[in-house]
Design a protein around this motif. Structure first.
Motif, PDB file in Angstrom:
ATOM      1  N   ARG A   1      41.870  15.717 110.140  1.00  0.00           N
ATOM      2  CA  ARG A   1      43.371  15.184 109.084  1.00  0.00           C
ATOM      3  C   ARG A   1      44.322  15.963 109.250  1.00  0.00           C
ATOM      4  O   ARG A   1      44.941  17.239 109.600  1.00  0.00           O
TER       5      ARG A   1
ATOM      6  N   THR B   1      48.396  15.879 108.038  1.00  0.00           N
ATOM      7  CA  THR B   1      48.833  16.082 106.638  1.00  0.00           C
ATOM      8  C   THR B   1      50.689  16.624 107.070  1.00  0.00           C
ATOM      9  O   THR B   1      51.272  17.419 107.588  1.00  0.00           O
TER      10      THR B   1
ATOM     11  N   TRP C   1      48.942   9.213  98.665  1.00  0.00           N
ATOM     12  CA  TRP C   1      48.214   8.715 100.496  1.00  0.00           C
ATOM     13  C   TRP C   1      46.873   8.132 100.272  1.00  0.00           C
ATOM     14  O   TRP C   1      46.655   7.423 100.468  1.00  0.00           O
ATOM     15  N   ARG C   2      46.604   9.157 100.263  1.00  0.00           N
ATOM     16  CA  ARG C   2      44.658   8.895 100.156  1.00  0.00           C
ATOM     17  C   ARG C   2      44.112   8.059  99.397  1.00  0.00           C
ATOM     18  O   ARG C   2      42.899   7.783 100.056  1.00  0.00           O
TER      19      ARG C   2
ATOM     20  N   LEU D   1      48.217   8.581 109.824  1.00  0.00           N
ATOM     21  CA  LEU D   1      46.704   8.670 109.328  1.00  0.00           C
ATOM     22  C   LEU D   1      46.372   9.310 110.909  1.00  0.00           C
ATOM     23  O   LEU D   1      46.257   8.767 111.895  1.00  0.00           O
TER      24      LEU D   1
ATOM     25  N   ASP E   1      40.895   9.617 106.628  1.00  0.00           N
ATOM     26  CA  ASP E   1      42.381   8.981 106.238  1.00  0.00           C
ATOM     27  C   ASP E   1      41.523   7.816 107.290  1.00  0.00           C
ATOM     28  O   ASP E   1      41.860   6.789 106.846  1.00  0.00           O
TER      29      ASP E   1
END
Length: 296
Positions: free
Chosen positions: A45, A47, A56-57, A201, A205
């Protein structure tokens, strides 16, 4: 489970159409969704600095959840998970909630590209949502009910609403494409702004968002069947088979739009939505209302 199978089928068909365009073979196309899912599950992931990770998630996961909530009111074989008296309104409420989910994808990433994608989706929403609401109103007026089972029952015997509500059906399909951020209305996730709401993304995600888009397409196709296509109505075959066949055919058509129609600019679509789609669907509702009053 059924919605997941339809979403996987839509992703596989999309993979086949993409593979045919690259001449990479049918087998590669059918397996593309599983290969992509495996790749994203292994991917770390990413970020962005100062991103609002929670929002966001939540926005990414909400698309799949909302697709499931849309589908719970759809009757399959005479039964639905939730036989709500206001099933049509429920579907539209979940559609409006998609606005918040996509906006959170754009806002939470703390990225200019994602934020522009979020704003673009809101612009499209202002253009498609009101016509979509009236498109949903037409079958409800004709059936005299907001319950999907009763709307489906009103079409038994071949009197499918799509035959005399073609404008409402076309606007509804356009709305499904829009809230799925798909095909000609995929500008919010478009490559012209480095991926839009999908720009930042990665990993699980991104997988959730992509799965959510296919699930929204599948939920929209499933909802259209009892609303416009007679539900389980049909000769020879059992009702559940007719329902499944109609859903698969409509879903395949929606998936194919991605490869056959150009992407529309948001400002052009807003103009068409307000000046063409809204008056047309209002006229459709007026015709349906007159027919309903004359009948009853």
């Amino acid at each position: 489970m059924l919605l997941g199978g339809l979403a996987l089928a839509a992703a596989s068909l999309d993979g086949v159409l993409a593979a045919r365009g690259r001449s990479s073979g049918m087998a590669a196309g059918w397996s593309a969704p599983l290969a992509e899912a495996a790749r994203l599950m292994r991917q770390r992931r990413r970020t962005i600095v100062a991103a609002d990770v929670l929002l966001w998630r939540v926005g990414g996961a909400a698309l799949l959840v909302l697709a499931l909530l849309k589908a719970v009111v759809v009757p399959v074989g005479g039964r639905s998970v939730a036989d709500l008296a206001v099933g049509v309104v429920w579907f539209n409420a979940m559609d409006v909630t998609v606005w918040a989910a996509v906006w959170l994808l754009g806002w939470g990433a703390n990225s200019a590209h994602a934020l522009v994608g979020g704003y673009r989706f809101l612009a499209q929403g202002l253009a498609y949502e009101l016509p979509l609401m009236f498109a949903l109103t037409a079958p409800a007026v004709a059936a005299g009910s907001l319950r999907l089972a009763e709307v489906e029952a009103a079409q038994q015997g071949g009197a499918w609403f799509v035959l005399w509500m073609p404008v409402a059906f076309a606007v509804f399909c356009l709305g499904v494409v829009a809230f799925s951020v798909w095909g000609p209305l995929s500008v919010p996730a478009g490559v012209d702004v480095a991926g839009g709401v999908l720009a930042e993304l990665s990993g699980v995600d991104r997988l959730l968002v992509l799965a959510g888009r296919y699930a929204l397409l599948a939920a929209g196709a499933a909802f259209a069947v009892p609303m416009f296509l007679g539900g389980a109505d049909g000769p020879v075959l059992p009702g559940w088979a007719w329902f499944g066949l109609k859903v698969v055919l409509l879903l395949a058509l929606l998936v194919a739009l991605r490869r056959h129609l150009p992407v529309l600019r948001p400002d052009r679509f807003v103009e068409v939505g307000w000046l063409v789609l809204l008056p047309a669907v209002l006229l459709q509702v007026l015709v349906v209302s007159v027919v309903a009053v004359w009948r009853y």
